[in-house]
Design a protein around this motif. Sequence first.
Motif, PDB file in Angstrom:
ATOM      1  N   GLU A   1      -1.216 -20.859  25.242  1.00 37.69           N
ATOM      2  CA  GLU A   1      -1.863 -22.363  24.477  1.00 37.69           C
ATOM      3  C   GLU A   1      -3.784 -21.032  24.459  1.00 37.69           C
ATOM      4  O   GLU A   1      -3.848 -21.316  23.049  1.00 37.69           O
TER       5      GLU A   1
ATOM      6  N   ILE B   1       2.338 -30.169  21.313  1.00 34.61           N
ATOM      7  CA  ILE B   1       3.255 -30.350  22.605  1.00 34.61           C
ATOM      8  C   ILE B   1       4.007 -31.605  22.673  1.00 34.61           C
ATOM      9  O   ILE B   1       3.841 -32.302  22.279  1.00 34.61           O
TER      10      ILE B   1
ATOM     11  N   ASP C   1       7.407 -32.630  25.744  1.00 32.82           N
ATOM     12  CA  ASP C   1       8.274 -31.611  26.967  1.00 32.82           C
ATOM     13  C   ASP C   1       9.371 -32.568  26.463  1.00 32.82           C
ATOM     14  O   ASP C   1       9.200 -33.359  26.092  1.00 32.82           O
TER      15      ASP C   1
ATOM     16  N   SER D   1       8.026 -27.014  29.164  1.00 28.76           N
ATOM     17  CA  SER D   1       6.896 -27.359  27.246  1.00 28.76           C
ATOM     18  C   SER D   1       7.461 -26.918  26.105  1.00 28.76           C
ATOM     19  O   SER D   1       7.913 -25.579  26.421  1.00 28.76           O
TER      20      SER D   1
END
Length: 102
Positions: free
Chosen positions: A25, A37, A39, A52
């Motif tokens: 990142e 981003i 999950d 992620s």
Amino acid sequence: MLSGTAGRYSDIDLQLFTDDGKAIEHFLLSRNIAYDIADERRFAGDQSRAVSVLKVDWQGIPVNLAIYTLKEERGVLKATLAGRPIERASIQAVTHLLSGPG
């Protein structure tokens, strides 16, 4: 040798293996590369877990960077729990693919 199909508008999916996902990142942020981003459920070995995924746009093409731990690099990644293992390319193979036709 890799196999499969991809169309002109297919996403690019990359698996990154690191014990410092925040460093990825920071890399993107320091270069002013916008990303989202999320999950997502992924299958590593015989387990499903949240991974992620950093989503970036590269010249109009969606690129998904799934972040795994270094330990998972030696394991088997699958598209589904019962599915085939996801094929992997070495850095040399990717470099060759990016070098153009031939």
